[in-house]
Structure formats: C-alpha cells, structure tokens
Design a protein around this motif. Structure first.
Motif, PDB file in Angstrom:
ATOM      1  N   SER A 209       0.867  -1.119  -0.001  1.00 21.47           N
ATOM      2  CA  SER A 209      -0.047  -0.043   0.204  1.00 21.47           C
ATOM      3  C   SER A 209       1.021   1.138  -0.018  1.00 21.47           C
ATOM      4  O   SER A 209       2.214   1.082  -0.136  1.00 21.47           O
ATOM      5  CB  SER A 209      -1.037   0.034   1.361  1.00 21.47           C
ATOM      6  OG  SER A 209      -0.263   0.217   2.447  1.00 21.47           O
ATOM      7  N   GLU A 210       0.204   2.404   0.257  1.00 20.06           N
ATOM      8  CA  GLU A 210       1.292   3.596   0.159  1.00 20.06           C
ATOM      9  C   GLU A 210       2.064   3.496   1.301  1.00 20.06           C
ATOM     10  O   GLU A 210       3.037   4.617   1.635  1.00 20.06           O
ATOM     11  CB  GLU A 210       0.267   4.926   0.127  1.00 20.06           C
ATOM     12  CG  GLU A 210      -0.486   5.014  -1.092  1.00 20.06           C
ATOM     13  CD  GLU A 210      -1.299   6.342  -1.149  1.00 20.06           C
ATOM     14  OE1 GLU A 210      -1.467   6.790  -0.173  1.00 20.06           O
ATOM     15  OE2 GLU A 210      -1.971   6.531  -2.383  1.00 20.06           O
ATOM     16  N   ARG A 211       1.544   2.924   2.569  1.00 17.93           N
ATOM     17  CA  ARG A 211       2.347   2.697   3.583  1.00 17.93           C
ATOM     18  C   ARG A 211       3.102   1.620   4.016  1.00 17.93           C
ATOM     19  O   ARG A 211       4.087   1.427   4.978  1.00 17.93           O
ATOM     20  CB  ARG A 211       1.235   3.119   4.827  1.00 17.93           C
ATOM     21  CG  ARG A 211       0.283   4.329   4.514  1.00 17.93           C
ATOM     22  CD  ARG A 211      -0.524   4.461   5.668  1.00 17.93           C
ATOM     23  NE  ARG A 211      -0.220   4.428   6.950  1.00 17.93           N
ATOM     24  CZ  ARG A 211      -0.143   5.411   7.655  1.00 17.93           C
ATOM     25  NH1 ARG A 211      -0.124   6.497   7.277  1.00 17.93           N
ATOM     26  NH2 ARG A 211       0.397   5.379   8.978  1.00 17.93           N
ATOM     27  N   ASP A 212       2.863   0.345   3.320  1.00 15.87           N
ATOM     28  CA  ASP A 212       3.440  -0.757   3.568  1.00 15.87           C
ATOM     29  C   ASP A 212       4.380  -1.321   2.516  1.00 15.87           C
ATOM     30  O   ASP A 212       3.827  -1.353   1.427  1.00 15.87           O
ATOM     31  CB  ASP A 212       2.342  -1.887   4.096  1.00 15.87           C
ATOM     32  CG  ASP A 212       1.674  -1.212   5.309  1.00 15.87           C
ATOM     33  OD1 ASP A 212       2.053  -1.652   6.546  1.00 15.87           O
ATOM     34  OD2 ASP A 212       0.644  -0.640   5.173  1.00 15.87           O
ATOM     35  N   MET A 213       5.320  -2.008   2.828  1.00 16.80           N
ATOM     36  CA  MET A 213       6.216  -2.775   1.812  1.00 16.80           C
ATOM     37  C   MET A 213       7.003  -4.014   2.395  1.00 16.80           C
ATOM     38  O   MET A 213       7.386  -3.978   3.775  1.00 16.80           O
ATOM     39  CB  MET A 213       7.366  -1.683   1.242  1.00 16.80           C
ATOM     40  CG  MET A 213       8.306  -2.430   0.150  1.00 16.80           C
ATOM     41  SD  MET A 213       9.473  -1.644  -0.430  1.00 16.80           S
ATOM     42  CE  MET A 213      10.744  -1.717   0.958  1.00 16.80           C
ATOM     43  N   VAL A 214       7.071  -5.032   1.942  1.00 22.07           N
ATOM     44  CA  VAL A 214       7.704  -6.203   2.067  1.00 22.07           C
ATOM     45  C   VAL A 214       8.749  -6.843   1.209  1.00 22.07           C
ATOM     46  O   VAL A 214       8.447  -6.348   0.105  1.00 22.07           O
ATOM     47  CB  VAL A 214       6.736  -7.511   2.440  1.00 22.07           C
ATOM     48  CG1 VAL A 214       5.686  -7.060   3.725  1.00 22.07           C
ATOM     49  CG2 VAL A 214       5.829  -7.755   1.276  1.00 22.07           C
ATOM     50  N   LEU A 215       9.607  -7.327   1.869  1.00 17.83           N
ATOM     51  CA  LEU A 215      10.693  -7.937   0.932  1.00 17.83           C
ATOM     52  C   LEU A 215      11.032  -9.221   1.367  1.00 17.83           C
ATOM     53  O   LEU A 215      11.223  -9.503   2.616  1.00 17.83           O
ATOM     54  CB  LEU A 215      11.950  -7.112   0.808  1.00 17.83           C
ATOM     55  CG  LEU A 215      13.085  -7.645  -0.123  1.00 17.83           C
ATOM     56  CD1 LEU A 215      13.921  -6.449  -0.612  1.00 17.83           C
ATOM     57  CD2 LEU A 215      14.124  -8.508   0.949  1.00 17.83           C
ATOM     58  N   GLY A 216      11.354 -10.185   0.605  1.00 18.06           N
ATOM     59  CA  GLY A 216      11.874 -11.802   0.910  1.00 18.06           C
ATOM     60  C   GLY A 216      12.779 -12.095   0.135  1.00 18.06           C
ATOM     61  O   GLY A 216      12.826 -11.932  -1.066  1.00 18.06           O
ATOM     62  N   GLY A 217      13.564 -13.053   0.514  1.00 21.17           N
ATOM     63  CA  GLY A 217      14.781 -13.448  -0.362  1.00 21.17           C
ATOM     64  C   GLY A 217      15.413 -14.585   0.149  1.00 21.17           C
ATOM     65  O   GLY A 217      15.584 -14.965   1.346  1.00 21.17           O
ATOM     66  N   ILE A 218      16.225 -15.503  -0.462  1.00 25.61           N
ATOM     67  CA  ILE A 218      17.071 -16.619  -0.064  1.00 25.61           C
ATOM     68  C   ILE A 218      18.158 -16.747  -1.179  1.00 25.61           C
ATOM     69  O   ILE A 218      18.371 -16.215  -2.094  1.00 25.61           O
ATOM     70  CB  ILE A 218      16.251 -18.117  -0.532  1.00 25.61           C
ATOM     71  CG1 ILE A 218      15.833 -17.801  -2.134  1.00 25.61           C
ATOM     72  CG2 ILE A 218      15.090 -18.191   0.549  1.00 25.61           C
ATOM     73  CD1 ILE A 218      15.327 -19.628  -2.199  1.00 25.61           C
ATOM     74  N   SER A 219      19.354 -17.013  -0.572  1.00 20.52           N
ATOM     75  CA  SER A 219      20.487 -17.261  -1.256  1.00 20.52           C
ATOM     76  C   SER A 219      21.304 -18.532  -0.776  1.00 20.52           C
ATOM     77  O   SER A 219      21.096 -19.040   0.291  1.00 20.52           O
ATOM     78  CB  SER A 219      21.456 -16.153  -0.607  1.00 20.52           C
ATOM     79  OG  SER A 219      21.949 -16.238   0.519  1.00 20.52           O
ATOM     80  N   TYR A 220      22.157 -18.970  -1.824  1.00 24.94           N
ATOM     81  CA  TYR A 220      22.938 -20.278  -1.542  1.00 24.94           C
ATOM     82  C   TYR A 220      24.464 -19.758  -1.994  1.00 24.94           C
ATOM     83  O   TYR A 220      24.567 -19.205  -2.833  1.00 24.94           O
ATOM     84  CB  TYR A 220      22.475 -21.400  -2.149  1.00 24.94           C
ATOM     85  CG  TYR A 220      23.762 -22.586  -2.521  1.00 24.94           C
ATOM     86  CD1 TYR A 220      23.919 -23.244  -1.350  1.00 24.94           C
ATOM     87  CD2 TYR A 220      24.393 -22.628  -3.499  1.00 24.94           C
ATOM     88  CE1 TYR A 220      24.640 -24.172  -1.255  1.00 24.94           C
ATOM     89  CE2 TYR A 220      25.526 -23.885  -3.539  1.00 24.94           C
ATOM     90  CZ  TYR A 220      25.338 -24.589  -2.217  1.00 24.94           C
ATOM     91  OH  TYR A 220      26.486 -25.308  -2.655  1.00 24.94           O
ATOM     92  N   THR A 221      25.318 -20.091  -0.982  1.00 22.46           N
ATOM     93  CA  THR A 221      26.871 -19.978  -1.350  1.00 22.46           C
ATOM     94  C   THR A 221      27.698 -21.363  -1.145  1.00 22.46           C
ATOM     95  O   THR A 221      27.506 -21.860  -0.154  1.00 22.46           O
ATOM     96  CB  THR A 221      27.402 -18.916  -0.366  1.00 22.46           C
ATOM     97  OG1 THR A 221      26.513 -17.662  -0.552  1.00 22.46           O
ATOM     98  CG2 THR A 221      28.837 -18.625  -0.579  1.00 22.46           C
ATOM     99  N   ARG A 222      28.727 -21.390  -2.158  1.00 22.45           N
ATOM    100  CA  ARG A 222      29.296 -22.678  -1.975  1.00 22.45           C
ATOM    101  C   ARG A 222      30.852 -21.962  -1.849  1.00 22.45           C
ATOM    102  O   ARG A 222      31.335 -21.255  -2.846  1.00 22.45           O
ATOM    103  CB  ARG A 222      29.288 -23.512  -3.196  1.00 22.45           C
ATOM    104  CG  ARG A 222      30.330 -24.637  -3.492  1.00 22.45           C
ATOM    105  CD  ARG A 222      30.268 -25.725  -2.729  1.00 22.45           C
ATOM    106  NE  ARG A 222      31.194 -26.529  -2.957  1.00 22.45           N
ATOM    107  CZ  ARG A 222      31.171 -27.919  -2.141  1.00 22.45           C
ATOM    108  NH1 ARG A 222      30.227 -28.304  -0.998  1.00 22.45           N
ATOM    109  NH2 ARG A 222      32.094 -28.895  -2.479  1.00 22.45           N
TER     110      ARG A 222
END
Length: 389
Positions: A209-222
């Motif tokens: 919305s004009e007031r809310d934001m979400v972020l999600g993520g995943i990562s893999y490292t070798r």
C-alpha cells in the motif's frame, strides 16, 4: 605503485563522467573507523586472547547517471589495520609486512616494523542498464594486501511488474581469492593458496500500500579451497608456545533466508523490521533481528535513523577452546564459537539545497556500538561527504 595507478584511474574516470553530456554524477567520500577490544580470542597466537585492533578506511564512491536508464558506478578503498600486538600477529602469523624485519630470535620486530599495520587497497566498478521492465547490473572488483588478494565479479537482474510495485531480483557472483598463511613451525609464509566462492540469490519486493512494503529472499553460497584464517591458531598443550594452525574442511555450503517489513507511521517517520536466518554445512545456525526507526526532518533534507540488532549463533562442529589431541579439523576462532551479540547505533544525513549551477552537498555520519557475549566489543564510526553534480 599499483595503488597510485588505481587512484589516478579513478580520478580520470570521475573527470570523464562529470563532462559527459546529460550526466549526473555523485562523488561520495567516506571515512570508516573501527576500534575493537576483547580478551576471549582463543585463536590468538600468544595465548592472551587479546583481539584489540584499530581500522581506518577511506573510500571514494563514484556514481554517474548517464541517462534515465543507464548509470555507471565504482569505488576505491585503501585501509590500514593495526593488530593487538606486533609479536602476536606480525612475528607469529606474518600478518604484517614488518614480519620480514623480525629479529633472528623471533622476539620482536627490528625498529618496530611499522607498529603492526597492515594495508589493503581495492577497487570496484559496475554498470546498470534498464531495458523496458528489465534491469541488468554487472559488477567486478579487486582487492589486495600482504597475505590476501581477491578478484570478483557478478551479475544482478531485476524484473519490474505492476508499474514497479512488484520487483523480482536474481543475482550470481563469483570470488576468486588467495591467502598466504604463516607457517608457525617454519617461521615463514607457506605460499598463496586458492579459495573460491560462488553465490546465487533470489528476492522479491512488493509494495502493499502507500504505507507498507515487504521483501523476502533466499541465497546459497558454495566455498571451496583454503578456508582457514591466516591469523588463526589453536592451543595444543599447556604451554603458551604449544600452538598450531587451525585446520578446516576444504568446502562449505551456506544458506540464508531474509525478510523485511517497512511501515510508514506518518509523513516523516517509518519503521523497519529485518530478519535473517542462516545455516551452513559446519553446523552453524544463526538468527538476526534488526528493528529500526527512520525520521525525516527539514522538509526531508535530513534523515535520522536509530537501529538495534540482536544476533545469536550455535558453534561450528569443529570448534573447541583447545585441542590436546590433534584432529582432522579444528578451530578456536571466536567467530565460530557459540555467542550472542547486541548492537545499537544511530545514523544521519543532511543535504544542502544547491544554488544555480552548483553541486549539492550531503553530510552523513554513523556511530555503532557492538558487544558479544564472549567478551568482544567494538565501536564503529563513519563520516561521509557527498558532492552531487
């Protein structure tokens, strides 16, 4: 000489960017400093546990917006690190160039050898191009010091949806590094050993919305190759001199998952909450919580941010305070032990409105205090000055 050439190249690049037609260039000069103390470092060569050090790091950042869809950016860094004691690090582990001047009996450096300072130089560059609803950002960089060097590159790709209200991002990165460890038994450098790191990540950002934001993520490292720390040792007996280099597996897999929620509380106040979960093949598990408040003032010319961070982790399965029986893998690195950490700090920035045909100036600063349950403490200070042309 190599460092001087990098600085000259960066200066020349900055001049070219500033003269590019329609370009908007930012030059950001940042000075970082860190002061650390602690007496729980089981990896310390002299058995004192002393982990005190000082770090001074000036960085020059360059960003030029060539047009609405294209920008180039880069940075140059030169830092100096002082160890807790010349004997513990320099003559014991070869962490400073002054090791080449140590006395024949190993009791210390001749003439001080520069006081245990180790220097590093590095440079990074990148290019960002947006084509329709896609954005591509390749990057590359190099850093080098007496006993470590690194070359890295990567590519990040973004896809924008719904008038940029939803963004998918994916990146792949490669680091080709090498470390030159100090051989305790021979009293000399063992020669550079390679280390590689490959990482991929995926994330999504949604404006709710004009007031809310979400972020999600995943990562893999070798990671593979020489993964030990060139300064780290373990105790193998009751005497202070009973020390050996740490030994770690030649591979490590890391997984992370992170989430962020941003809420606008009013026209000039926002709340951020970040969470990160980490696990790896060495049995370390960690959780990180970071809430913060950001306040805009003076018609949004200034920003003040207060932050808190809590971190906890389990120990690596190869960790022990000491090893009286040699093991295939063994470490006493305090970074790989069980501990919790708390961090609190403030950040601010303020931008002055420019007069006609003049640069806009921005002043920024950060102060952070960090404390671990195993005795390590650190004070991190940062000051920045930005010129926008």
């Amino acid at each position: 000489m190599a460092a001087i050439r990098k600085y000259l190249l960066t200066a020349a690049l900055a001049v070219c960017l500033e003269r590019t037609a329609f370009a908007k260039t930012d030059l950001d000069f940042v000075v970082n400093s860190m002061y650390q103390s602690g007496h729980g470092g089981r990896q310390s060569y002299d058995g004192s546990g002393d982990q005190a050090l000082s770090l001074y790091e000036p960085v020059l950042y360059i960003n030029s917006q060539i047009d609405h869809d294209t920008s180039v950016f880069g940075s140059v860094v030169a830092d100096a690190l002082s160890s807790a004691s010349n004997k513990a690090f320099d003559t014991g582990t070869g962490a400073s160039a002054s090791v080449h001047k140590k006395s024949g009996d190993g009791s210390g450096d001749e003439g001080g050898g520069g006081g245990g300072w180790q220097t590093r130089v590095g440079a990074d560059a990148g290019y960002s191009k947006r084509i329709g609803s896609w954005a591509f950002t390749p990057t590359a960089g190099y850093s080098g010091e007496l006993s470590y060097r690194s070359i890295h590159g990567g590519l990040n790709v973004q896809k924008f949806f719904a008038e940029d209200n939803f963004v998918l991002s994916a990146g792949v990165f490669h680091f080709s590094d090498a470390a030159d460890p100090w051989d305790i038994a021979k009293g000399e450098f063992a020669g550079f050993k390679s280390k590689t790191t490959n990482s991929v990540n995926v994330s999504a950002t949604q404006l709710l919305s004009e007031r809310d934001m979400v972020l999600g993520g995943i990562s893999y490292t070798r990671q593979g190759g020489y993964l030990e720390g060139s300064r780290n040792t373990v105790s193998t007996g009751t005497a202070v001199t009973d020390r050996a280099e740490e030994v770690l597996p030649q591979s490590r897999n890391k997984w992370t998952a992170n989430a962020r929620y941003v809420r606008s509380l009013s026209g000039n106040l926002a709340f951020h909450l970040d969470y990160r979960y980490y696990t790896d093949s060495w049995a370390i598990r960690s959780n990180t919580w970071e809430p913060s408040l950001a306040l805009a003032f003076s018609d949004e010319k200034g920003v003040f941010r207060a932050l808190y961070r809590h971190y906890s982790q389990t120990p690596a399965k190869y960790y022990a305070d000491s090893f009286f029986v040699m093991q295939p893998n063994m470490t006493s690195d305090s970074d790989l032990s069980r501990f919790t950490a708390n961090e609190g700090g403030v950040q601010f920035s303020y931008t002055w409105e420019p007069a006609a045909d003049e640069a806009a100036w921005e002043l920024g600063g950060t102060a952070i205090y960090y404390k671990r349950s195993n005795g390590l403490q650190a004070l991190v200070l940062q000051a920045s000055l930005t010129a926008k042309f």
